[in-house]
Design a protein around this motif. Structure first.
Motif, mmCIF file in Angstrom:
data_model
loop_
_atom_site.group_PDB
_atom_site.id
_atom_site.type_symbol
_atom_site.label_atom_id
_atom_site.label_comp_id
_atom_site.label_asym_id
_atom_site.label_seq_id
_atom_site.Cartn_x
_atom_site.Cartn_y
_atom_site.Cartn_z
ATOM 1 N N THR A 237 -19.513 -0.622 3.786
ATOM 2 C CA THR A 237 -19.813 -1.884 2.961
ATOM 3 C C THR A 237 -19.023 -3.203 3.669
ATOM 4 O O THR A 237 -19.464 -4.269 3.505
ATOM 5 C CB THR A 237 -19.123 -1.682 1.475
ATOM 6 O OG1 THR A 237 -19.821 -0.566 0.930
ATOM 7 C CG2 THR A 237 -19.565 -3.114 0.695
ATOM 8 N N HIS A 238 -18.095 -2.815 4.328
ATOM 9 C CA HIS A 238 -17.141 -3.878 4.951
ATOM 10 C C HIS A 238 -17.416 -3.975 6.224
ATOM 11 O O HIS A 238 -17.232 -5.021 6.740
ATOM 12 C CB HIS A 238 -15.706 -3.510 4.591
ATOM 13 C CG HIS A 238 -15.186 -3.559 3.196
ATOM 14 N ND1 HIS A 238 -14.622 -4.976 2.750
ATOM 15 C CD2 HIS A 238 -15.359 -3.066 2.196
ATOM 16 C CE1 HIS A 238 -14.220 -4.714 1.365
ATOM 17 N NE2 HIS A 238 -14.753 -3.740 1.174
ATOM 18 N N THR A 239 -17.944 -2.804 7.053
ATOM 19 C CA THR A 239 -17.990 -2.838 8.415
ATOM 20 C C THR A 239 -19.317 -2.619 8.882
ATOM 21 O O THR A 239 -19.737 -2.586 10.249
ATOM 22 C CB THR A 239 -17.150 -2.188 9.120
ATOM 23 O OG1 THR A 239 -17.510 -0.756 9.026
ATOM 24 C CG2 THR A 239 -15.679 -2.175 8.672
ATOM 25 N N MET A 240 -20.435 -2.189 8.106
ATOM 26 C CA MET A 240 -21.637 -1.952 8.365
ATOM 27 C C MET A 240 -21.641 -0.598 9.089
ATOM 28 O O MET A 240 -21.332 0.450 8.638
ATOM 29 C CB MET A 240 -22.654 -3.095 9.088
ATOM 30 C CG MET A 240 -22.650 -4.217 8.331
ATOM 31 S SD MET A 240 -23.891 -5.418 9.019
ATOM 32 C CE MET A 240 -23.515 -6.701 8.061
ATOM 33 N N PRO A 283 -9.704 -14.107 -2.837
ATOM 34 C CA PRO A 283 -9.731 -15.545 -2.430
ATOM 35 C C PRO A 283 -8.860 -15.544 -1.294
ATOM 36 O O PRO A 283 -7.770 -15.069 -1.116
ATOM 37 C CB PRO A 283 -9.242 -16.150 -3.706
ATOM 38 C CG PRO A 283 -9.625 -15.191 -4.720
ATOM 39 C CD PRO A 283 -9.743 -13.775 -4.370
ATOM 40 N N GLY A 284 -9.152 -16.499 -0.305
ATOM 41 C CA GLY A 284 -8.402 -16.753 1.010
ATOM 42 C C GLY A 284 -8.294 -15.768 2.005
ATOM 43 O O GLY A 284 -7.989 -16.051 3.121
ATOM 44 N N VAL A 285 -9.180 -14.590 1.852
ATOM 45 C CA VAL A 285 -9.489 -13.695 2.945
ATOM 46 C C VAL A 285 -10.530 -14.040 3.900
ATOM 47 O O VAL A 285 -11.650 -14.443 2.956
ATOM 48 C CB VAL A 285 -9.857 -12.141 2.440
ATOM 49 C CG1 VAL A 285 -10.195 -11.220 3.484
ATOM 50 C CG2 VAL A 285 -8.465 -11.611 1.546
ATOM 51 N N ALA A 286 -10.388 -14.302 4.957
ATOM 52 C CA ALA A 286 -11.592 -14.933 5.889
ATOM 53 C C ALA A 286 -12.754 -13.666 6.107
ATOM 54 O O ALA A 286 -12.222 -12.361 5.877
ATOM 55 C CB ALA A 286 -10.877 -15.014 7.180
ATOM 56 N N PRO A 287 -13.953 -14.318 6.348
ATOM 57 C CA PRO A 287 -14.937 -13.480 6.674
ATOM 58 C C PRO A 287 -14.743 -12.641 7.653
ATOM 59 O O PRO A 287 -14.069 -13.004 8.700
ATOM 60 C CB PRO A 287 -16.126 -14.511 6.721
ATOM 61 C CG PRO A 287 -15.808 -15.550 5.874
ATOM 62 C CD PRO A 287 -14.406 -15.582 6.151
ATOM 63 N N TYR A 288 -15.173 -11.512 7.709
ATOM 64 C CA TYR A 288 -14.939 -10.599 9.001
ATOM 65 C C TYR A 288 -15.629 -10.794 10.393
ATOM 66 O O TYR A 288 -16.713 -11.448 10.239
ATOM 67 C CB TYR A 288 -15.312 -9.209 8.529
ATOM 68 C CG TYR A 288 -14.690 -8.534 7.553
ATOM 69 C CD1 TYR A 288 -13.345 -8.372 7.431
ATOM 70 C CD2 TYR A 288 -15.501 -7.965 6.413
ATOM 71 C CE1 TYR A 288 -12.717 -7.812 6.415
ATOM 72 C CE2 TYR A 288 -15.008 -7.368 5.402
ATOM 73 C CZ TYR A 288 -13.540 -7.099 5.293
ATOM 74 O OH TYR A 288 -12.937 -6.684 4.067
ATOM 75 N N SER A 289 -15.074 -10.908 11.263
ATOM 76 C CA SER A 289 -15.566 -11.420 12.526
ATOM 77 C C SER A 289 -16.654 -10.398 13.127
ATOM 78 O O SER A 289 -17.280 -11.097 13.942
ATOM 79 C CB SER A 289 -14.308 -11.516 13.729
ATOM 80 O OG SER A 289 -13.981 -10.214 13.914
ATOM 81 N N TRP A 290 -16.560 -9.443 12.712
ATOM 82 C CA TRP A 290 -17.550 -8.233 13.109
ATOM 83 C C TRP A 290 -19.105 -8.549 12.379
ATOM 84 O O TRP A 290 -20.001 -7.951 12.861
ATOM 85 C CB TRP A 290 -17.090 -7.021 13.085
ATOM 86 C CG TRP A 290 -16.596 -6.404 11.795
ATOM 87 C CD1 TRP A 290 -17.217 -6.251 10.531
ATOM 88 C CD2 TRP A 290 -15.438 -6.581 11.466
ATOM 89 N NE1 TRP A 290 -16.360 -5.870 9.554
ATOM 90 C CE2 TRP A 290 -15.259 -6.146 10.014
ATOM 91 C CE3 TRP A 290 -14.070 -6.563 12.187
ATOM 92 C CZ2 TRP A 290 -14.035 -5.789 9.404
ATOM 93 C CZ3 TRP A 290 -12.971 -6.448 11.256
ATOM 94 C CH2 TRP A 290 -12.947 -6.052 9.959
ATOM 95 N N TRP A 291 -19.038 -9.308 11.238
ATOM 96 C CA TRP A 291 -20.264 -9.491 10.572
ATOM 97 C C TRP A 291 -21.372 -10.010 11.438
ATOM 98 O O TRP A 291 -20.806 -11.000 12.348
ATOM 99 C CB TRP A 291 -20.161 -10.310 9.544
ATOM 100 C CG TRP A 291 -19.705 -9.274 8.192
ATOM 101 C CD1 TRP A 291 -19.965 -7.879 8.155
ATOM 102 C CD2 TRP A 291 -19.105 -9.675 6.919
ATOM 103 N NE1 TRP A 291 -19.291 -7.419 6.885
ATOM 104 C CE2 TRP A 291 -18.885 -8.659 6.147
ATOM 105 C CE3 TRP A 291 -18.653 -11.029 6.350
ATOM 106 C CZ2 TRP A 291 -18.283 -8.496 4.934
ATOM 107 C CZ3 TRP A 291 -18.080 -11.156 5.237
ATOM 108 C CH2 TRP A 291 -18.028 -9.940 4.511
ATOM 109 N N PRO A 292 -22.596 -9.900 11.624
ATOM 110 C CA PRO A 292 -23.620 -10.463 12.095
ATOM 111 C C PRO A 292 -23.515 -12.027 11.976
ATOM 112 O O PRO A 292 -23.301 -12.454 11.092
ATOM 113 C CB PRO A 292 -24.846 -9.794 12.013
ATOM 114 C CG PRO A 292 -24.464 -8.469 11.432
ATOM 115 C CD PRO A 292 -23.330 -8.712 10.913
ATOM 116 N N HIS A 293 -24.132 -12.922 13.006
ATOM 117 C CA HIS A 293 -24.111 -14.249 12.725
ATOM 118 C C HIS A 293 -25.046 -14.732 11.711
ATOM 119 O O HIS A 293 -24.586 -15.767 10.908
ATOM 120 C CB HIS A 293 -24.790 -14.814 13.943
ATOM 121 C CG HIS A 293 -26.218 -14.609 14.281
ATOM 122 N ND1 HIS A 293 -26.996 -15.256 13.816
ATOM 123 C CD2 HIS A 293 -26.868 -13.706 15.059
ATOM 124 C CE1 HIS A 293 -28.473 -14.748 14.162
ATOM 125 N NE2 HIS A 293 -28.099 -13.866 15.011
#
Length: 351
Positions: A237-240, A283-293
């Motif tokens: 769910t968090h990293t695919m 709240p305040g947690v940045a979107p994950y950098s590994w998610w697709p564009h």
């Protein structure tokens, strides 16, 4: 295995194996010269051929070394080519074997055997399939993988294995695809054009998904499965990454009769197994950098799928037909343990 010469009875061997740390707690067979040679002979391979090094210790996995551990696991000669194919699959780079055996996550290499070899080896594919089903082949092949990682790779709990909970599959994790599946064999749908094949995928133990409250609608039934795939705290769910779903043969037939092939099941689940970004990130947690564009991390209502592509949802047909049932074996995520399939040479198991 030179210490074998100091044991003259089976009782002495069992005690020696425990004392020398050659087992993870269960008794093992003595890897006699005759037993190891018989396994190697069935494979038709060079005993000295190096398959690769087994992390984290980096021990050399030659065909003979794999055979020695398979002999300890109780493999018969006809089982060995499948065990050997599984080892070669998990040594491919995309599987990230080092990460799988040392992670804190409760995943372990699941060996999935498909094609006519299943019945030739007498593999269980019905009741209790995920606990071996009473089959010598299921247990021995899964155990061979474990003992190789234990003895050659040094994958021992505490150091270096940091897996917090683990699961029972760490003793032996091998299942067979049902020969009565309405769809092509799993390895064929993964591009391996042979009668029989083996697939290795690192995953958790199965989470049961019953069909309470559903009707005959495929979309409603698959929505039940998708809900179990998209748990809030799951790695997928968090990293695919990749995940595995399991359908009993009668449920797979029901879907097939409604016009669903494996690809249609994958697409339906991919569309349904999603969570809102607002539910995943505080709240305040940045979107994950590994998610697709294409994931809109700024939209709390954006629905993130559990895998990047539909084909990353592996669909296995196995289990008993007492009643229709489903299960989810969650993957490690995008960190590794991705499915790898290998062909099995028909000559290695035919009479």
């Amino acid at each position: 295995m030179g210490t074998l010469t100091t044991a003259t009875t089976i009782e002495e061997w069992v005690a020696l194996a425990h004392a020398e740390g050659l087992t993870d707690g269960l008794p093992v067979y003595p890897p006699t010269r005759a037993a190891v040679d018989a396994l190697v002979a069935t494979s038709g391979d060079d005993p000295g051929r190096l398959l690769g090094v087994i992390p984290p210790r980096g021990g050399a996995a030659t065909v003979e070394v794999v055979a020695a551990n398979a002999a300890m696991a109780g493999c018969r000669p006809e089982h060995f080519p499948t065990a050997l194919g599984a080892v070669e699959a998990m040594l491919e780079e995309k599987f990230n074997l080092r990460g799988v055996v040392t992670t804190t996550h409760p995943c372990w290499p699941l060996v999935i055997v498909s094609g006519p070899v299943v019945e030739r080896l007498g593999m269980a594919h019905a009741e209790s399939v995920f606990s071996g089903g009473g089959s010598h082949a299921n247990a021995a092949i899964g155990r061979a993988v474990k003992l190789l990682l234990w003895n050659v790779g040094g994958a021992h709990p505490g150091e270096p294995v940091k897996e917090v909970f683990g699961h029972p599959g760490r003793y032996a994790y091998c299942v067979a695809e049902s020969p009565v599946s309405p769809w092509p064999a799993l390895h064929r749908d993964r591009g391996i054009d042979t009668d029989s094949g083996v697939t290795v995928f690192a995953c958790e133990s199965p989470t049961s998904v019953a069909l309470w409250g559903t009707d005959d609608s495929p979309s409603r039934r698959l929505d039940q499965l998708a809900d179990a795939m998209a748990v809030k705290g799951g790695n997928n769910t968090h990293t695919m990454g990749e995940t595995l779903v399991v359908l009993t043969p009668n449920e797979a037939r029901h879907l097939a009769e409604q016009g669903y092939g494996r690809a249609e099941v994958q697409r339906e689940l991919w569309q349904r197994a999603r969570r809102r970004i607002g539910d995943l990130l505080a709240p305040g947690v940045a979107p994950y950098s590994w998610w697709p564009h294409w994931v809109d991390g700024d939209d709390p209502d954006f629905l993130v799928p559990v895998t990047e592509r539909p084909e990353d949802i592996h669909v296995l047909v196995t289990g008993a037909e007492s009643i229709p049932w489903m299960a989810v074996c969650a993957g490690w995520g995008n960190l590794g343990g991705h499915a790898v399939s290998r062909a099995l040479d028909d000559r290695s198991w035919q009479d």
